[in-house]
Design a protein around this motif. Structure first.
Motif, PDB file in Angstrom:
ATOM      1  N   ALA A 205       0.919  -1.629  -0.356  1.00  0.00           N
ATOM      2  CA  ALA A 205      -0.131  -0.128  -0.203  1.00  0.00           C
ATOM      3  C   ALA A 205       0.932   1.455  -0.152  1.00  0.00           C
ATOM      4  CB  ALA A 205      -0.806  -0.232   0.928  1.00  0.00           C
ATOM      5  N   THR A 206       0.562   2.075  -0.799  1.00  0.00           N
ATOM      6  CA  THR A 206       1.782   2.983  -1.693  1.00  0.00           C
ATOM      7  C   THR A 206       1.957   3.782   0.161  1.00  0.00           C
ATOM      8  OG1 THR A 206       0.693   2.748  -3.803  1.00  0.00           O
ATOM      9  CG2 THR A 206       2.108   5.402  -3.042  1.00  0.00           C
ATOM     10  N   ARG A 207       0.627   4.267  -0.317  1.00  0.00           N
ATOM     11  CA  ARG A 207      -0.161   4.990   1.627  1.00  0.00           C
ATOM     12  C   ARG A 207       1.594   4.722   2.987  1.00  0.00           C
ATOM     13  NH1 ARG A 207      -4.762   9.169   3.425  1.00  0.00           N
ATOM     14  NH2 ARG A 207      -3.419  10.407   5.061  1.00  0.00           N
ATOM     15  N   LEU A 208       1.059   3.633   2.831  1.00  0.00           N
ATOM     16  CA  LEU A 208       1.228   2.813   4.413  1.00  0.00           C
ATOM     17  C   LEU A 208       2.513   2.989   4.138  1.00  0.00           C
ATOM     18  CD1 LEU A 208      -0.142   1.197   6.873  1.00  0.00           C
ATOM     19  CD2 LEU A 208       0.553  -0.853   5.271  1.00  0.00           C
ATOM     20  N   PHE A 209       2.955   2.488   3.061  1.00  0.00           N
ATOM     21  CA  PHE A 209       4.741   2.250   2.622  1.00  0.00           C
ATOM     22  C   PHE A 209       5.265   3.753   2.997  1.00  0.00           C
ATOM     23  CE2 PHE A 209       8.398   2.587   0.422  1.00  0.00           C
ATOM     24  CZ  PHE A 209       9.195   1.548   0.131  1.00  0.00           C
ATOM     25  N   ALA A 210       4.859   4.850   2.387  1.00  0.00           N
ATOM     26  CA  ALA A 210       5.426   6.591   2.839  1.00  0.00           C
ATOM     27  C   ALA A 210       5.680   6.357   3.914  1.00  0.00           C
ATOM     28  CB  ALA A 210       4.833   6.955   1.339  1.00  0.00           C
ATOM     29  N   GLU A 211       4.861   6.364   4.785  1.00  0.00           N
ATOM     30  CA  GLU A 211       4.657   6.503   5.851  1.00  0.00           C
ATOM     31  C   GLU A 211       5.060   5.913   6.727  1.00  0.00           C
ATOM     32  OE1 GLU A 211       0.406   6.520   6.840  1.00  0.00           O
ATOM     33  OE2 GLU A 211      -0.281   8.172   6.123  1.00  0.00           O
ATOM     34  N   ALA A 212       5.617   5.274   6.563  1.00  0.00           N
ATOM     35  CA  ALA A 212       6.384   3.174   7.504  1.00  0.00           C
ATOM     36  C   ALA A 212       7.787   4.406   6.866  1.00  0.00           C
ATOM     37  CB  ALA A 212       5.939   2.458   7.097  1.00  0.00           C
ATOM     38  N   VAL A 213       7.914   4.694   6.006  1.00  0.00           N
ATOM     39  CA  VAL A 213       9.602   4.961   5.219  1.00  0.00           C
ATOM     40  C   VAL A 213      10.320   6.470   6.231  1.00  0.00           C
ATOM     41  CG1 VAL A 213      10.577   6.423   3.744  1.00  0.00           C
ATOM     42  CG2 VAL A 213       9.876   3.864   3.389  1.00  0.00           C
ATOM     43  N   ASP A 214       8.853   7.153   5.904  1.00  0.00           N
ATOM     44  CA  ASP A 214       8.803   8.315   6.727  1.00  0.00           C
ATOM     45  C   ASP A 214       9.245   8.518   8.378  1.00  0.00           C
ATOM     46  OD1 ASP A 214       9.463  11.214   6.914  1.00  0.00           O
ATOM     47  OD2 ASP A 214       7.162  11.472   6.943  1.00  0.00           O
ATOM     48  N   ARG A 215       9.073   7.125   9.227  1.00  0.00           N
ATOM     49  CA  ARG A 215       8.669   7.357  10.644  1.00  0.00           C
ATOM     50  C   ARG A 215      10.030   6.577  10.519  1.00  0.00           C
ATOM     51  NH1 ARG A 215       3.198   6.134  10.674  1.00  0.00           N
ATOM     52  NH2 ARG A 215       3.818   4.599  10.398  1.00  0.00           N
ATOM     53  N   VAL A 216      10.577   5.429  10.365  1.00  0.00           N
ATOM     54  CA  VAL A 216      12.327   5.175  10.356  1.00  0.00           C
ATOM     55  C   VAL A 216      13.034   5.847   9.535  1.00  0.00           C
ATOM     56  CG1 VAL A 216      12.970   3.408   9.611  1.00  0.00           C
ATOM     57  CG2 VAL A 216      10.756   2.838  10.325  1.00  0.00           C
ATOM     58  N   SER A 217      13.409   6.804   9.009  1.00  0.00           N
ATOM     59  CA  SER A 217      14.534   7.151   8.247  1.00  0.00           C
ATOM     60  C   SER A 217      14.616   8.584   9.676  1.00  0.00           C
ATOM     61  CB  SER A 217      13.928   8.244   7.370  1.00  0.00           C
ATOM     62  OG  SER A 217      12.620   9.020   7.259  1.00  0.00           O
TER      63      SER A 217
ATOM     64  N   GLN B 291       6.102 -12.494  -2.535  1.00  0.00           N
ATOM     65  CA  GLN B 291       5.533 -14.743  -2.003  1.00  0.00           C
ATOM     66  C   GLN B 291       6.717 -15.398  -2.408  1.00  0.00           C
ATOM     67  OE1 GLN B 291       3.131 -15.524  -0.387  1.00  0.00           O
ATOM     68  NE2 GLN B 291       1.804 -13.866  -0.290  1.00  0.00           N
ATOM     69  N   HIS B 292       8.649 -13.823  -2.048  1.00  0.00           N
ATOM     70  CA  HIS B 292       9.348 -15.184  -2.614  1.00  0.00           C
ATOM     71  C   HIS B 292      10.333 -14.947  -2.068  1.00  0.00           C
ATOM     72  CE1 HIS B 292       8.609 -13.738  -7.072  1.00  0.00           C
ATOM     73  NE2 HIS B 292       7.770 -12.749  -6.587  1.00  0.00           N
ATOM     74  N   GLY B 293      11.921 -15.230  -1.656  1.00  0.00           N
ATOM     75  CA  GLY B 293      12.540 -16.115  -0.952  1.00  0.00           C
ATOM     76  C   GLY B 293      13.479 -14.583   0.318  1.00  0.00           C
ATOM     77  N   PRO B 294      13.734 -14.592   0.805  1.00  0.00           N
ATOM     78  CA  PRO B 294      13.328 -13.995   1.963  1.00  0.00           C
ATOM     79  C   PRO B 294      15.298 -12.469   1.371  1.00  0.00           C
ATOM     80  CG  PRO B 294      14.053 -16.044   3.528  1.00  0.00           C
ATOM     81  CD  PRO B 294      14.283 -16.411   1.570  1.00  0.00           C
ATOM     82  N   ILE B 295      15.259 -10.842   1.368  1.00  0.00           N
ATOM     83  CA  ILE B 295      15.666 -10.619   0.583  1.00  0.00           C
ATOM     84  C   ILE B 295      16.067  -9.445   1.753  1.00  0.00           C
ATOM     85  CG2 ILE B 295      14.064  -9.474  -0.713  1.00  0.00           C
ATOM     86  CD1 ILE B 295      15.707  -9.111  -3.365  1.00  0.00           C
ATOM     87  N   GLU B 296      16.982  -8.876   1.768  1.00  0.00           N
ATOM     88  CA  GLU B 296      17.526  -7.514   2.113  1.00  0.00           C
ATOM     89  C   GLU B 296      18.543  -6.456   1.490  1.00  0.00           C
ATOM     90  OE1 GLU B 296      19.704  -8.122   6.059  1.00  0.00           O
ATOM     91  OE2 GLU B 296      18.300  -9.017   6.850  1.00  0.00           O
ATOM     92  N   ILE B 297      17.544  -5.241   1.179  1.00  0.00           N
ATOM     93  CA  ILE B 297      18.215  -4.376   0.306  1.00  0.00           C
ATOM     94  C   ILE B 297      17.622  -3.338   0.910  1.00  0.00           C
ATOM     95  CG2 ILE B 297      15.879  -3.734  -0.578  1.00  0.00           C
ATOM     96  CD1 ILE B 297      17.272  -3.702  -3.412  1.00  0.00           C
ATOM     97  N   GLY B 298      18.841  -2.170   0.310  1.00  0.00           N
ATOM     98  CA  GLY B 298      18.605  -1.098   1.213  1.00  0.00           C
ATOM     99  C   GLY B 298      19.198   0.261  -0.016  1.00  0.00           C
ATOM    100  N   PHE B 299      18.098   1.623   0.918  1.00  0.00           N
ATOM    101  CA  PHE B 299      17.721   2.639  -0.098  1.00  0.00           C
ATOM    102  C   PHE B 299      17.942   4.077   0.571  1.00  0.00           C
ATOM    103  CE2 PHE B 299      14.796  -0.409  -2.252  1.00  0.00           C
ATOM    104  CZ  PHE B 299      15.467  -1.024  -3.487  1.00  0.00           C
ATOM    105  N   ASN B 300      18.192   5.265   0.086  1.00  0.00           N
ATOM    106  CA  ASN B 300      17.994   6.322  -0.098  1.00  0.00           C
ATOM    107  C   ASN B 300      16.345   6.736   0.723  1.00  0.00           C
ATOM    108  OD1 ASN B 300      17.799   9.407   0.036  1.00  0.00           O
ATOM    109  ND2 ASN B 300      20.060   9.626  -0.792  1.00  0.00           N
ATOM    110  N   SER B 301      16.304   6.602   1.668  1.00  0.00           N
ATOM    111  CA  SER B 301      14.853   6.772   1.805  1.00  0.00           C
ATOM    112  C   SER B 301      14.530   8.603   1.347  1.00  0.00           C
ATOM    113  CB  SER B 301      14.447   7.465   4.159  1.00  0.00           C
ATOM    114  OG  SER B 301      15.748   8.612   4.445  1.00  0.00           O
ATOM    115  N   ARG B 302      15.294   9.160   1.412  1.00  0.00           N
ATOM    116  CA  ARG B 302      14.627  10.357   0.485  1.00  0.00           C
ATOM    117  C   ARG B 302      14.203   9.602  -0.978  1.00  0.00           C
ATOM    118  NH1 ARG B 302      11.793  13.995   2.018  1.00  0.00           N
ATOM    119  NH2 ARG B 302      10.592  13.472   0.586  1.00  0.00           N
TER     120      ARG B 302
END
Length: 372
Positions: A265-277, A317-328
């Motif tokens: 969900a776009t909004r849910l994701f954006a709000e979570a990124v904003d909080r964590v960052s 529905q895939h295997g585990p993955i860890e990936i990092g991004f610039n939050s901005r």
């Protein structure tokens, strides 16, 4: 020259043209706006030699003529006049001055000769078509955040506008990239645009054009050649030189083999990124995405601030993955996604990721991952 004009009309036109004028100019005439009164209209022009805006507004013309006046000073004066006021502009005699009167206020501004004012050469440009204002707004709004500000790579300092094909359909495509992220947006190709050259529209031109688009919902006439582009709004015209350079082959950086799909969900994701960052360092702004079946954990770590994490339910529905991004960068892209769900198409922690609206594929974004 002598005219009377409504403050609101003059202020709106001055607002558009004065923003083209650079605050610091080595050529004095370029600090001025050219005023030309004729046939019941006042024409205002401003240029920085690369970009020119001309706007025409109705006025009561007592005496036809032309002059130039300091753009920012004139704008500030008119801005501070009372709403609904009538403004008289009078450039009589040989004193090289413009007198502005409104109510009990009188201002006298030093002028420079109109004959010395540089004008970008007019004349027809080879390609011409009409584009709906909303389509042009969409092309700009969904790509301009990715324009590079690095002056050494000058060919990335604008939006690459060109005719292309998407799923065998002709489209007008806008692309911008700064090397870390890429935005690509398509609209249906207008009549007359087929065969147009690919052109790079400079960042300043894009920003000034976007302001003018707020004032209209009509189709915009676009004329262009390999060196120049013109946007005609009817009562306003923006003409600009184009960036003389070759835009890179952007198709090479759009991955074709990514096979791990995440829907969130776009909004849910954006709000979570904003909080964590909030925890992440100002320099890196890094946020880690840890994915496993149906679950996404967002986290950030900073030696000074501590740690933060948040878990959200996602379609994965895939295997585990860890990936990092610039939050901005993540937030810049999710702001462009209007649909409820965003789709990430990934390969691994080191490869570029595709982001797009899960339901609307007219826009595509590519984001380079970070080490976290």
């Amino acid at each position: 020259m002598k005219i009377t004009i409504e403050r609101a009309a003059l202020l709106r036109a001055l607002g558009h043209v004065q923003s083209v004028v650079e605050r610091r100019n080595t050529i004095p005439i370029l600090s001025n706006v050219l005023l030309r009164a004729e046939s019941g209209r006042l024409s205002l022009s401003a240029t920085d030699m690369d970009l020119e805006v001309v706007e025409v507004v109705p006025a009561q013309v007592v005496r036809e003529g032309k002059t130039t006046a300091p753009a920012h000073t004139l704008y500030d004066i008119v801005r501070k006049l009372k709403d609904g006021a009538q403004v008289e502009l009078d450039a009589s005699g040989d004193r090289g001055a413009l007198t502005l009167r409104s109510g009990r206020s009188t201002f006298t501004l030093a002028c420079l000769p109109a004959e010395d004012y540089p004008v970008m050469s007019g004349g027809p440009l080879a390609h011409e078509f009409l584009l709906a204002a909303n389509d042009l707004k969409g092309l700009i709004d969904r790509t301009r955040f990715a324009i590079s500000t690095e002056e050494t790579r000058y060919y990335l300092n604008g939006i690459y506008l060109h005719a292309a094909q998407s799923a065998e359909v002709d489209v007008l495509r806008a692309v911008a990239t700064d090397g870390h992220r890429l935005a690509r947006v398509d609209v249906p190709l207008p009549d007359g645009a087929k065969g147009m050259p690919g052109v790079i529209v400079p960042r300043k031109t894009v920003m000034e054009l976007r302001k003018l688009l707020d004032e209209t919902d009509q189709a915009v006439r676009i004329e262009l050649s390999e060196t120049k582009i013109r946007f005609d709004f009817g009562d306003g015209v923006l003409t600009s030189k184009l960036i003389d350079g070759t835009f890179p082959d952007y198709d090479r950086v759009i991955p074709a083999g990514n096979d791990k799909i995440l829907e969130v969900a776009t909004r849910l994701f954006a709000e979570a990124v904003d909080r964590v960052s909030t925890i992440s360092t100002e320099k890196s702004r890094a946020v880690k995405l840890a994915l496993d079946h149906g679950s996404l954990v967002l986290s950030a770590t900073s030696p000074e601030n501590g740690t933060a994490s948040e878990e959200i339910e996602v379609g994965y529905q895939h295997g585990p993955i860890e990936i990092g991004f610039n939050s901005r960068y993540l937030l810049d892209i999710t702001q462009q996604i209007e649909g409820e769900d965003a789709q990430f198409v990934m390969a691994d922690a080191a490869s570029p990721t595709i982001l797009r609206d899960a339901r609307d594929h007219s826009a595509l974004y590519v984001l380079m991952p970070m080490r976290v």
